[in-house]
Design a protein around this motif. Structure first.
Motif, PDB file in Angstrom:
ATOM      1  N   UNK A 209       0.722  -1.294   0.061  1.00 52.63           N
ATOM      2  CA  UNK A 209       0.040   0.010  -0.219  1.00 52.63           C
ATOM      3  C   UNK A 209       0.628   1.297  -0.010  1.00 52.63           C
ATOM      4  N   UNK A 210       2.015   1.166  -0.169  1.00 50.43           N
ATOM      5  CA  UNK A 210       2.902   2.200  -0.123  1.00 50.43           C
ATOM      6  C   UNK A 210       2.888   2.923  -1.411  1.00 50.43           C
ATOM      7  N   UNK A 211       2.799   4.604  -1.272  1.00 50.92           N
ATOM      8  CA  UNK A 211       2.749   5.311  -2.347  1.00 50.92           C
ATOM      9  C   UNK A 211       4.037   5.681  -2.925  1.00 50.92           C
ATOM     10  N   UNK A 212       5.333   4.874  -2.426  1.00 52.64           N
ATOM     11  CA  UNK A 212       6.397   5.458  -3.157  1.00 52.64           C
ATOM     12  C   UNK A 212       6.384   4.684  -4.604  1.00 52.64           C
ATOM     13  N   UNK A 213       6.947   5.520  -5.531  1.00 49.92           N
ATOM     14  CA  UNK A 213       7.284   5.257  -6.874  1.00 49.92           C
ATOM     15  C   UNK A 213       8.615   4.423  -7.142  1.00 49.92           C
ATOM     16  N   UNK A 214       8.459   3.172  -6.404  1.00 48.68           N
ATOM     17  CA  UNK A 214       9.516   2.536  -6.723  1.00 48.68           C
ATOM     18  C   UNK A 214       9.152   0.967  -7.118  1.00 48.68           C
ATOM     19  N   UNK A 215       9.756   0.373  -8.027  1.00 49.24           N
ATOM     20  CA  UNK A 215       9.509  -1.011  -8.564  1.00 49.24           C
ATOM     21  C   UNK A 215       9.550  -1.887  -7.495  1.00 49.24           C
ATOM     22  N   UNK A 216       8.472  -2.603  -7.262  1.00 50.86           N
ATOM     23  CA  UNK A 216       8.654  -3.602  -6.138  1.00 50.86           C
ATOM     24  C   UNK A 216       9.458  -4.923  -6.617  1.00 50.86           C
ATOM     25  N   UNK A 217      10.604  -5.106  -5.565  1.00 53.97           N
ATOM     26  CA  UNK A 217      11.333  -6.346  -5.831  1.00 53.97           C
ATOM     27  C   UNK A 217      11.380  -7.118  -4.518  1.00 53.97           C
ATOM     28  N   UNK A 218      11.628  -8.304  -4.516  1.00 49.84           N
ATOM     29  CA  UNK A 218      11.399  -9.166  -3.743  1.00 49.84           C
ATOM     30  C   UNK A 218      12.651  -9.944  -3.150  1.00 49.84           C
ATOM     31  N   UNK A 219      13.094 -10.150  -2.195  1.00 47.42           N
ATOM     32  CA  UNK A 219      14.470 -10.859  -1.450  1.00 47.42           C
ATOM     33  C   UNK A 219      14.314 -12.007  -0.849  1.00 47.42           C
ATOM     34  N   UNK A 220      14.787 -13.059  -1.068  1.00 51.01           N
ATOM     35  CA  UNK A 220      14.421 -14.248  -0.456  1.00 51.01           C
ATOM     36  C   UNK A 220      15.494 -14.391   0.850  1.00 51.01           C
TER      37      UNK A 220
END
Length: 535
Positions: free
Chosen positions: A229-240
Motif C-alpha cells: 500500500x506504499x505510495x513510493x514510486x519504486x518498482x517492487x522487488x522481492x528478496x529471499x
C-alpha cells in the motif's frame, strides 16, 4: 409390472426403458438416503432437513480458506482498530495484560549440569543480567533505532494480533558506539508475499511468501522492498531470506503467528471471526448517536409571507417580521441546530419525526453482542469494557478465565520472540568475550543449559490483596509454589532482589534505632473478615 407399463412397453419400447431407468435411479437415491440418514447424516451432516439444505460450504485447504482471503481480512481488521473503539480497546487490553511494560529476563541456566558452584552461578546470573540490560534497555537493539527491546515486544505483539502474523529479522549491523551488533527489525505481514517470478524458477513451493520444501518444512520467506500500500514510486522487488543461515547456522527470521489448521503458513487476524459483528455494531452505534443528537436539538420554524429577495440573494424581512433578522435565500438547505431559527418559504410546513431517543433497548442489545464478541476473543465482557459491577466472586472468576488466555499467549510470545532473540544475543556476548561460558558451542546441550531462561510479565493484580497474599503464603508453605514465582506473579518483582533490599532496609532501621517489627495497626485478612462478620 402394471397394465400401464405393459401397454407402454408394447407401443413404445424405448419410452418404457427410460421409465424403468428413472424408477431404478429413484430407488437408488432412496436407498442412499436411508443409508446416510443415520449418525451425523441425520443431524449436522443432514441434507434433507430444511434448516440445513441451503448450508453447503465448500471444503478447502488452508491455502484456499485462509491465505487467499488475507488481503481482505488485514485491511478490515486494521480499519476497525483505527476507527472502532471496541476493536481498538480489545487489542490494547490484550497487549497491556500480556506484554505490559515488557517480558523481563530471568536467567535460569542449569547450574548443576554446568557444574557451577553457588557463588559461580550467582556471579554468572548477575553478569548476564547486566550485559543483557546494556543491550535491551538501549534503542540500539532496534534496527530502526526507535525502540528498546521491551517496546519492540509490544509492537510485535500488537502487529501480530492485528494482522494475523508479524516477521522479525535478526541482522548483525555494526554501529558507532554500540557494544553489540545484533539488531531486531520488525516487518509487517503484508511485506511477505509471493514474488512475481515463474514457478519454474523455484525449486520449492511458495505460498503467500512462505517457501517450503518437498517435506513441507519452511525454508525461506520472500519479502518485498516496500509495503503493497506504499505510495513510493519504486518498482517492487522481492528478496529471499532463509530461515536459517546456510553457513552460520543462525536464525535469520522469526515468524509470529497462531495456527489453527495443519499446513497453515500464515496467521489470521484475531478480529477475523467478529469483523462483521463489530462493523455492524459500529454503524448501529453511530446511527443511535446521531438520532440522539437530532432528538436533543430544538429548532424553531417560521413561515413567512411572500417577499422579494434583497441584494446578494438574501431575502429582506417583511414588515410584520418582529425579529428583524434577514431571511435565508430560497435555495439554502434547512438545518437543525441548538436553539436555531429556520425560515420557511410560503406554503412550506415543517414535519419533524420523533426519533424517540435515547433508545432504552440500546444498552441490552449492545451488551448481548459484546458478550458474543468477548467469547470469540476469550475476553470476559467485564474485562472487554472495563466494567466491573458484579460480585467479588464473579469478577474474580472473569479475571481468572481471562488470565488463562493471557498466560498462554505470553508463553507463546516468550518462546517465539524473546527466547530466540536472547539466544542470538547470548551467542554474540560469548563471542565478544563479555560473558564467560566455556564449551557453549561444543554441545547443543551446553548451549541449551547456558541460555535457559524464564520471562515474566506484569502481574495479574488482585481484587483483594490481603486474600491473595494469604493464599500465596499457604501455597509456599505447602510446597505448591515458590517464593520467586509468587513474587513475580503477585507484584512482578524478583524475590532475590526483594530479599537483598529488605536486608538493606533492616540494617538502616537498626542503625537509626527503629524496631523491625511490623505495624500492629495493620490487620490480616482473617481479622478484617471477622470484623466484617460482626458488623
Amino acid at each position: 409390472m402394471s397394465w400401464l407399463d405393459k401397454t407402454v412397453a408394447a407401443i413404445a419400447p424405448g419410452l418404457a426403458a427410460k421409465r424403468e431407468m428413472a424408477r431404478t435411479e429413484i430407488a437408488r437415491q432412496r436407498a442412499v438416503q436411508d443409508v446416510f440418514n443415520q449418525g451425523y447424516g441425520d443431524h449436522g451432516a443432514s441434507r434433507r432437513k430444511n434448516s440445513l439444505k441451503a448450508w453447503n460450504p465448500a471444503a478447502g485447504d488452508a491455502e484456499e480458506d485462509i491465505h487467499v482471503n488475507l488481503e481482505d481480512l488485514r485491511p478490515r481488521a486494521r480499519d476497525l482498530y483505527m476507527g472502532g473503539s471496541l476493536a481498538n480497546g480489545s487489542l490494547k487490553t490484550l497487549r497491556t495484560n500480556i506484554i505490559g511494560t515488557g517480558l523481563r529476563l530471568k536467567p535460569s541456566f542449569d547450574a548443576d549440569f554446568l557444574r557451577l558452584s553457588e557463588d559461580q552461578a550467582a556471579r554468572l546470573k548477575r553478569q548476564i543480567e547486566r550485559e543483557f540490560a546494556l543491550w535491551a534497555d538501549s534503542k540500539d537493539c532496534d534496527a530502526a533505532g526507535m525502540h528498546n527491546f521491551y517496546e519492540l515486544q509490544q509492537l510485535a505483539f500488537l502487529s501480530w494480533m492485528m494482522s494475523g502474523d508479524a516477521f522479525v529479522l535478526l541482522p548483525l549491523l555494526q554501529r558507532k558506539h554500540a557494544t553489540y551488533d545484533l539488531r531486531v527489525r520488525l516487518l509487517e505481514a503484508d511485506r511477505c508475499s509471493n514474488p512475481l517470478i515463474k514457478e519454474a524458477d523455484l525449486n520449492n513451493k511458495v505460498s503467500s511468501g512462505v517457501e517450503v520444501d518437498n517435506d513441507g518444512m519452511v525454508v525461506a520467506y520472500w519479502f518485498s522492498n516496500k509495503h503493497p500500500g506504499s505510495a513510493l514510486a519504486l518498482p517492487t522487488k522481492w528478496q529471499r531470506v532463509a530461515v536459517v543461515g546456510e553457513e552460520s547456522g543462525r536464525r535469520n527470521v522469526l515468524h509470529l503467528m497462531e495456527a489453527e489448521r495443519p499446513e497453515q503458513r500464515r496467521g489470521v487476524p484475531i478480529l477475523a471471526p467478529v469483523i462483521e459483528s463489530l462493523k455492524q455494531l459500529e454503524r448501529y452505534t453511530e446511527a443511535e448517536l446521531m438520532a440522539a443528537v437530532i432528538s436533543g436539538m430544538f429548532t424553531v420554524f417560521i413561515e413567512t409571507a411572500s417577499q422579494e429577495p434583497g441584494e446578494f440573494g438574501v431575502s429582506l424581512p417583511p414588515a410584520d417580521n418582529p425579529t428583524g433578522e434577514p431571511l435565508p435565500p430560497a435555495d439554502e438547505d434547512l438545518r437543525l441546530g441548538n436553539g436555531a431559527v429556520q425560515f420557511l418559504e410560503p406554503g412550506e410546513k415543517a414535519s419533524i419525526a420523533n426519533p424517540g431517543r435515547p433508545n432504552s433497548g440500546f444498552d441490552p442489545f449492545v451488551t448481548a453482542i459484546l458478550r458474543q464478541v468477548g467469547a470469540s476473543l476469550e475476553l470476559p465482557y467485564e474485562l472487554l469494557l472495563k466494567h466491573f459491577t458484579a460480585s467479588y466472586s464473579a469478577s474474580r472468576a472473569a479475571l481468572l478465565e481471562a488470565w488463562k488466555m493471557f498466560r498462554m499467549r505470553r508463553s507463546w510470545m516468550a518462546a517465539d520472540f524473546c527466547q530466540p532473540i536472547y539466544e542470538e544475543w547470548f551467542a554474540e556476548a560469548v563471542v565478544k568475550g563479555r560473558i564467560d561460558a566455556p564449551g557453549i558451542f561444543d554441545d547443543p546441550l551446553l548451549f541449551k543449559a547456558y541460555t535457559k531462561a524464564e520471562w515474566h510479565g506484569p502481574s495479574q493484580g488482585q481484587l483483594d490483596p490481603v486474600k491473595e497474599a494469604n493464599a500465596a503464603v499457604i501455597r509456599v508453605e505447602n510446597g505448591f509454589s515458590t517464593r520467586a514465582r509468587e513474587a513475580a506473579e503477585l507484584t512482578g518483582t524478583e524475590y532475590e532482589s526483594n530479599v537483598r533490599q529488605l536486608a538493606y532496609e533492616k540494617q538502616i532501621r537498626e542503625q537509626n534505632g527503629l524496631s523491625d517489627q511490623g505495624d500492629p495497626s495493620v490487620k490480616g485478612g482473617e481479622e478484617e473478615d471477622a470484623e466484617e462478620d460482626q458488623a
